[in-house]
Design an enzyme around this catalytic site. Sequence first.
Site, PDB file in Angstrom:
ATOM      1  N   SER A 223       0.830  -1.208   0.000  1.00  0.00           N
ATOM      2  CA  SER A 223       0.000   0.000   0.000  1.00  0.00           C
ATOM      3  C   SER A 223       0.860   1.253   0.000  1.00  0.00           C
ATOM      4  O   SER A 223       0.486   2.263  -0.588  1.00  0.00           O
ATOM      5  CB  SER A 223      -0.878   0.052   1.255  1.00  0.00           C
TER       6      SER A 223
ATOM      7  N   ASN B 167      -4.776   6.161  -1.845  1.00  0.00           N
ATOM      8  CA  ASN B 167      -4.319   6.455  -0.482  1.00  0.00           C
ATOM      9  C   ASN B 167      -3.705   7.847  -0.371  1.00  0.00           C
ATOM     10  O   ASN B 167      -3.842   8.505   0.662  1.00  0.00           O
ATOM     11  CB  ASN B 167      -3.320   5.392  -0.005  1.00  0.00           C
TER      12      ASN B 167
ATOM     13  N   HIS C  24      -2.008  -3.086  -6.855  1.00  0.00           N
ATOM     14  CA  HIS C  24      -2.575  -2.684  -5.563  1.00  0.00           C
ATOM     15  C   HIS C  24      -4.081  -2.887  -5.561  1.00  0.00           C
ATOM     16  O   HIS C  24      -4.836  -2.060  -6.074  1.00  0.00           O
ATOM     17  CB  HIS C  24      -2.208  -1.221  -5.264  1.00  0.00           C
TER      18      HIS C  24
ATOM     19  N   GLU D  98      -4.814  -0.577  -8.694  1.00  0.00           N
ATOM     20  CA  GLU D  98      -3.833   0.377  -9.200  1.00  0.00           C
ATOM     21  C   GLU D  98      -2.654  -0.429  -9.766  1.00  0.00           C
ATOM     22  O   GLU D  98      -2.042  -1.213  -9.037  1.00  0.00           O
ATOM     23  CB  GLU D  98      -3.362   1.297  -8.065  1.00  0.00           C
TER      24      GLU D  98
HETATM   25  N1  LIG Z   1      -5.574  -4.767   4.682  1.00  0.00           N
HETATM   26  C1  LIG Z   1      -5.771  -3.798   3.779  1.00  0.00           C
HETATM   27  O1  LIG Z   1      -6.743  -3.027   3.846  1.00  0.00           O
HETATM   28  C2  LIG Z   1      -4.834  -3.666   2.602  1.00  0.00           C
HETATM   29  C3  LIG Z   1      -5.302  -3.054   1.425  1.00  0.00           C
HETATM   30  C4  LIG Z   1      -4.451  -3.000   0.310  1.00  0.00           C
HETATM   31  C5  LIG Z   1      -3.158  -3.477   0.399  1.00  0.00           C
HETATM   32  N2  LIG Z   1      -2.712  -4.025   1.559  1.00  0.00           N
HETATM   33  C6  LIG Z   1      -1.350  -4.566   1.595  1.00  0.00           C
HETATM   34  O2  LIG Z   1      -1.424  -5.965   1.407  1.00  0.00           O
HETATM   35  C7  LIG Z   1      -0.360  -6.607   2.114  1.00  0.00           C
HETATM   36  C8  LIG Z   1      -0.941  -7.642   3.056  1.00  0.00           C
HETATM   37  O3  LIG Z   1      -1.796  -7.006   3.972  1.00  0.00           O
HETATM   38  P1  LIG Z   1      -2.900  -7.823   4.797  1.00  0.00           P
HETATM   39  O4  LIG Z   1      -3.787  -6.803   5.416  1.00  0.00           O
HETATM   40  O5  LIG Z   1      -3.469  -8.894   3.961  1.00  0.00           O
HETATM   41  O6  LIG Z   1      -1.988  -8.480   5.945  1.00  0.00           O
HETATM   42  P2  LIG Z   1      -2.299  -9.774   6.843  1.00  0.00           P
HETATM   43  O7  LIG Z   1      -1.490  -9.625   8.068  1.00  0.00           O
HETATM   44  O8  LIG Z   1      -3.778 -10.001   6.957  1.00  0.00           O
HETATM   45  O9  LIG Z   1      -1.737 -10.998   5.972  1.00  0.00           O
HETATM   46  C9  LIG Z   1      -0.370 -11.187   5.734  1.00  0.00           C
HETATM   47  C10 LIG Z   1      -0.163 -12.691   5.630  1.00  0.00           C
HETATM   48  O10 LIG Z   1       1.125 -12.929   5.070  1.00  0.00           O
HETATM   49  C11 LIG Z   1       1.644 -14.080   5.695  1.00  0.00           C
HETATM   50  N3  LIG Z   1       3.091 -14.062   5.471  1.00  0.00           N
HETATM   51  C12 LIG Z   1       4.027 -13.296   6.070  1.00  0.00           C
HETATM   52  N4  LIG Z   1       5.250 -13.570   5.543  1.00  0.00           N
HETATM   53  C13 LIG Z   1       5.050 -14.516   4.577  1.00  0.00           C
HETATM   54  C14 LIG Z   1       5.906 -15.172   3.668  1.00  0.00           C
HETATM   55  N5  LIG Z   1       7.212 -14.920   3.623  1.00  0.00           N
HETATM   56  N6  LIG Z   1       5.356 -16.076   2.812  1.00  0.00           N
HETATM   57  C15 LIG Z   1       4.026 -16.319   2.833  1.00  0.00           C
HETATM   58  N7  LIG Z   1       3.181 -15.719   3.676  1.00  0.00           N
HETATM   59  C16 LIG Z   1       3.679 -14.821   4.536  1.00  0.00           C
HETATM   60  C17 LIG Z   1       1.206 -13.981   7.130  1.00  0.00           C
HETATM   61  O11 LIG Z   1       1.224 -15.268   7.750  1.00  0.00           O
HETATM   62  C18 LIG Z   1      -0.209 -13.417   6.973  1.00  0.00           C
HETATM   63  O12 LIG Z   1      -1.170 -14.443   6.892  1.00  0.00           O
HETATM   64  C19 LIG Z   1       0.431  -5.488   2.812  1.00  0.00           C
HETATM   65  O13 LIG Z   1       1.499  -5.111   1.986  1.00  0.00           O
HETATM   66  C20 LIG Z   1      -0.597  -4.370   2.910  1.00  0.00           C
HETATM   67  O14 LIG Z   1       0.003  -3.094   2.974  1.00  0.00           O
HETATM   68  C21 LIG Z   1      -3.530  -4.167   2.662  1.00  0.00           C
END
Ligand SMILES: NC(=O)c1ccc[n+]([C@@H]2O[C@H](COP(=O)([O-])OP(=O)(O)OC[C@H]3O[C@@H](n4cnc5c(N)ncnc54)[C@H](O)[C@@H]3O)[C@@H](O)[C@H]2O)c1
Length: 282
Positions: free
Chosen positions: A119, A190, A140, A152
């Site tokens: 993000s 964002n 994104h 995006e």
């Molecule tokens: N939550 C949101 O609203 C949102 C929106 C858009 C983008 N993002 C981006 O998406 C990404 C993930 O966010 P999220 O909210 O899903 O996080 P989350 O914590 O829900 O999920 C992350 C997952 O990745 C796993 N993980 C960590 N290291 C790993 C690896 N090396 N190999 C495989 N799995 C691994 C963890 O076990 C966890 O289940 C981030 O970069 C975040 O900035 C989040």
Amino acid sequence: MDVGRVGVVGLGTMGAGIAQVCVQAGVETVGREISEELAARGRNTIAHYLGRAVARERITEEEHEEALGRLSLTTELGDLAGCDLVIEAIVEDLDAKRALFAELDGIVAATAVLATNTSALSVSEIASTTSRPERVLGLHFFNPAPVLKLVEVVRTGLTAPEVFDAAYAFVQRVGKEPIECNDTPGFVVNRILIPLLNDCVRVIDEARVSPEDVDRAMTFGANWPIGPCALIDLIGVDVHVHASEALWEALREPRMAPPPRLVRMKQAGALGRKTGRGFFEY
Ligand SMILES: NC(=O)c1ccc[n+]([C@@H]2O[C@H](COP(=O)([O-])OP(=O)(O)OC[C@H]3O[C@@H](n4cnc5c(N)ncnc54)[C@H](O)[C@@H]3O)[C@@H](O)[C@H]2O)c1
């Protein structure tokens, strides 16, 4: 580039949603998590939402089963070797993402494309850890990925035009609405939304207006579909504060910095819907 098989790394909130979008669009998908339990949790999340879609008669039971059948799970990164596109959705941590991309670079074919769902981190910094920065870009998605249409498609200064075009076409193929943009802090949504929501929170204290009335102001006065406080509760106070801090770090614009009220809420564990309490109670 013809995307036959996609890899999704991390099956948390975003990864599970992205994998669901892919399998529902008919794409063979390999999901990688760090443990079998977390992989199973990701699959259960997808099965749950597909089940709801069946209950609402949006898809048939058969389509549900077919979609789930396209998802395979692994804890081994090596199992992504046959993927044409890998979408990374692990924790928002630059070092973790850079380490993962370096490892993936040695696993997937030279023709494969690597995408990050970050993000607020720099896609260029993530790409520079690979030997193929021209085949790296940002995809994104927004939360919840199966519901929100926008993706995006983020190019760095090095992303090859044909790689960008192929990723853009893939986003369309899975039923999403892509927009193209450069790799700048916060990209588009964002960059606009985070300071705007921060302004709404600052107004609570400056104008001595309640969160309820800020939300009524923006829904009745600006025709927003949801009030800003309810939106922050939905996003998660912790997620919003983290993104604000990242934009503040990158741009040093005061509006980007998280308002003290939100920082206090985060410290108190009032994170919004997910904890049952934020600006409002759930
Ligand atoms: N939550 C949101 O609203 C949102 C929106 C858009 C983008 N993002 C981006 O998406 C990404 C993930 O966010 P999220 O909210 O899903 O996080 P989350 O914590 O829900 O999920 C992350 C997952 O990745 C796993 N993980 C960590 N290291 C790993 C690896 N090396 N190999 C495989 N799995 C691994 C963890 O076990 C966890 O289940 C981030 O970069 C975040 O900035 C989040």
